[in-house]
Design an enzyme around this catalytic site. Structure first.
Site, PDB file in Angstrom:
ATOM      1  N   ARG A 104       0.848  -1.193   0.000  1.00 38.34           N
ATOM      2  CA  ARG A 104       0.000   0.000   0.000  1.00 38.34           C
ATOM      3  C   ARG A 104       0.872   1.227   0.000  1.00 38.34           C
ATOM      4  O   ARG A 104       1.754   1.356   0.844  1.00 38.34           O
ATOM      5  CB  ARG A 104      -0.805   0.013   1.313  1.00 38.34           C
ATOM      6  CG  ARG A 104      -2.233  -0.099   1.156  1.00 38.34           C
ATOM      7  CD  ARG A 104      -3.018  -0.137   2.430  1.00 38.34           C
ATOM      8  NE  ARG A 104      -2.514   0.450   3.653  1.00 38.34           N
ATOM      9  CZ  ARG A 104      -3.294   0.982   4.586  1.00 38.34           C
ATOM     10  NH1 ARG A 104      -4.593   1.016   4.425  1.00 38.34           N
ATOM     11  NH2 ARG A 104      -2.800   1.449   5.701  1.00 38.34           N
ATOM     12  N   THR A 108      -1.166   7.585  -0.706  1.00 36.81           N
ATOM     13  CA  THR A 108      -2.449   7.452  -1.419  1.00 36.81           C
ATOM     14  C   THR A 108      -3.281   6.280  -0.903  1.00 36.81           C
ATOM     15  O   THR A 108      -4.481   6.206  -1.182  1.00 36.81           O
ATOM     16  CB  THR A 108      -2.209   7.210  -2.919  1.00 36.81           C
ATOM     17  OG1 THR A 108      -1.557   5.929  -3.068  1.00 36.81           O
ATOM     18  CG2 THR A 108      -1.319   8.288  -3.531  1.00 36.81           C
ATOM     19  N   ASP A 201       0.700  -2.059  12.373  1.00 37.62           N
ATOM     20  CA  ASP A 201       1.133  -2.544  11.059  1.00 37.62           C
ATOM     21  C   ASP A 201       1.471  -4.030  11.172  1.00 37.62           C
ATOM     22  O   ASP A 201       2.487  -4.412  11.768  1.00 37.62           O
ATOM     23  CB  ASP A 201       2.359  -1.743  10.595  1.00 37.62           C
ATOM     24  CG  ASP A 201       2.709  -2.071   9.153  1.00 37.62           C
ATOM     25  OD1 ASP A 201       2.904  -3.269   8.852  1.00 37.62           O
ATOM     26  OD2 ASP A 201       2.780  -1.146   8.327  1.00 37.62           O
ATOM     27  N   ASP A 204       4.967  -5.220   9.780  1.00 40.49           N
ATOM     28  CA  ASP A 204       6.093  -4.798  10.626  1.00 40.49           C
ATOM     29  C   ASP A 204       6.128  -5.556  11.946  1.00 40.49           C
ATOM     30  O   ASP A 204       7.196  -5.933  12.441  1.00 40.49           O
ATOM     31  CB  ASP A 204       6.022  -3.286  10.890  1.00 40.49           C
ATOM     32  CG  ASP A 204       6.462  -2.481   9.678  1.00 40.49           C
ATOM     33  OD1 ASP A 204       7.221  -3.031   8.844  1.00 40.49           O
ATOM     34  OD2 ASP A 204       6.039  -1.320   9.557  1.00 40.49           O
TER      35      ASP A 204
HETATM   36  C1  PRP Z   1      -1.179  -4.290   4.816  1.00 43.33           C
HETATM   37  C2  PRP Z   1      -2.024  -5.507   5.089  1.00 43.33           C
HETATM   38  C3  PRP Z   1      -2.920  -5.571   3.889  1.00 43.33           C
HETATM   39  C4  PRP Z   1      -3.139  -4.122   3.564  1.00 43.33           C
HETATM   40  C5  PRP Z   1      -4.492  -3.717   4.043  1.00 43.33           C
HETATM   41  O1  PRP Z   1      -0.153  -4.591   3.943  1.00 43.33           O
HETATM   42  O2  PRP Z   1      -1.285  -6.674   5.317  1.00 43.33           O
HETATM   43  O3  PRP Z   1      -2.355  -6.267   2.794  1.00 43.33           O
HETATM   44  O4  PRP Z   1      -2.127  -3.375   4.255  1.00 43.33           O
HETATM   45  O5  PRP Z   1      -4.794  -2.418   3.671  1.00 43.33           O
HETATM   46  P1  PRP Z   1      -5.911  -2.070   2.601  1.00 43.33           P
HETATM   47  O6  PRP Z   1      -7.114  -2.892   2.944  1.00 43.33           O
HETATM   48  O7  PRP Z   1      -6.152  -0.597   2.820  1.00 43.33           O
HETATM   49  O8  PRP Z   1      -5.391  -2.346   1.226  1.00 43.33           O
HETATM   50  P2  PRP Z   1       0.988  -3.524   3.550  1.00 43.33           P
HETATM   51  O9  PRP Z   1       0.626  -2.839   2.269  1.00 43.33           O
HETATM   52  O10 PRP Z   1       1.291  -2.661   4.719  1.00 43.33           O
HETATM   53  O11 PRP Z   1       2.210  -4.448   3.184  1.00 43.33           O
HETATM   54  P3  PRP Z   1       3.042  -5.460   4.102  1.00 43.33           P
HETATM   55  O12 PRP Z   1       2.147  -6.619   4.404  1.00 43.33           O
HETATM   56  O13 PRP Z   1       4.197  -5.820   3.229  1.00 43.33           O
HETATM   57  O14 PRP Z   1       3.474  -4.740   5.351  1.00 43.33           O
HETATM   58  N1  URA Z   2      -2.358  -2.457   7.226  1.00 44.26           N
HETATM   59  C1  URA Z   2      -1.931  -2.800   8.465  1.00 44.26           C
HETATM   60  O1  URA Z   2      -0.953  -3.555   8.618  1.00 44.26           O
HETATM   61  N2  URA Z   2      -2.593  -2.293   9.531  1.00 44.26           N
HETATM   62  C2  URA Z   2      -3.652  -1.487   9.394  1.00 44.26           C
HETATM   63  O2  URA Z   2      -4.230  -1.064  10.414  1.00 44.26           O
HETATM   64  C3  URA Z   2      -4.091  -1.130   8.096  1.00 44.26           C
HETATM   65  C4  URA Z   2      -3.418  -1.653   7.036  1.00 44.26           C
END
Ligand code: PRP
Ligand code: URA
Length: 210
Positions: A104, A108, A201, A204
């Protein structure tokens, strides 16, 4: 409209309570995500088909049940979805595993796909998409679209924590995809797109990258 099911088993609720706590360590967080995913998989697979087979027990001949029907593919949305794979595969060991890489944009909140690799026969399999977080729903919608583009027809989405915005967005885009969550809807998304109260997150916290 698709179903939104909360798997509110007491063990799941208790483990989720620890997961949400900001003081939970990376190791415990990782273990708990897998444990919850395993418990959820039990319920998500409840509609799997069975057939009768004849066997001999040590005592008698018997007609018993075994699984039949569609084979399963588990598809984590990277990175955080990876944390749920082992738990699901513990219960469904014959499942194949696909991967969809999605991040994400922090400003944006738009998702960007950076990797996809699926089992060749994805169109025949029941697909369980796993991701701990359903926030705006953008990542899940794009992952589902990528699966459908490659022929997948039977898709379920399994998340731990969901915001109302995300559930609404996926149900509008994909009325054929049932959603399973470990908790009732959280309250809202904050201005940074984080679920409130959420758990922070997920990527993370799983991988200790912050
Ligand atoms: C996080 C999470 C989802 C997404 C959710 O991933 O694991 O995939 O955000 O958000 P959304 O519903 O608004 O799309 P992130 O993009 O942070 O990547 P990561 O898992 O690599 O940390
Ligand atoms: N992705 C995450 O990991 N946590 C949130 O709360 C939203 C998106």
């Amino acid at each position: 409209m698709s179903k939104f099911t909360v798997i509110n088993h007491p063990l799941i609720q208790h483990k989720l309570r620890i997961l949400r706590d900001k003081n939970t360590s990376t190791k415990d967080f990782r273990d708990l995500v897998n444990e919850i995913a395993m418990l959820m998989a039990y319920e998500v697979s409840r509609d799997m088909q069975l057939e009768d087979v004849e066997i001999d027990t040590p005592v008698a001949h018997a007609t018993v049940k075994q699984l039949t029907g569609k084979k399963v593919a588990v598809v984590p949305i990277l990175r955080a979805g990876l944390g749920m794979v082992d738990g699901v595969v513990k219960l469904i060991p014959a499942a194949r595993i696909g991967h969809i890489g999605m991040y994400r944009d922090e400003k944006t909140l738009e998702p960007h796909e950076y990797f996809i690799k699926l089992p060749e026969d994805i169109e025949k399999r029941e697909v369980i998409v796993v991701d701990p977080m359903l926030a705006t729903g953008g990542s899940a919608k794009d992952a589902i679209a990528a699966l459908k583009k490659r022929g997948a027809k039977y898709i379920k989405l399994m998340v731990l924590v969901a915001a109302p915005e995300g559930v609404k967005a996926v149900q509008a885009a994909d009325p054929d995809v049932d959603i399973y969550a470990a908790a009732a809807l959280d309250d809202h998304l904050n201005q940074n797109g984080y679920i409130v109260p959420g758990l922070g997150d997920a990527g993370d916290r799983l991988f200790g990258t912050k």
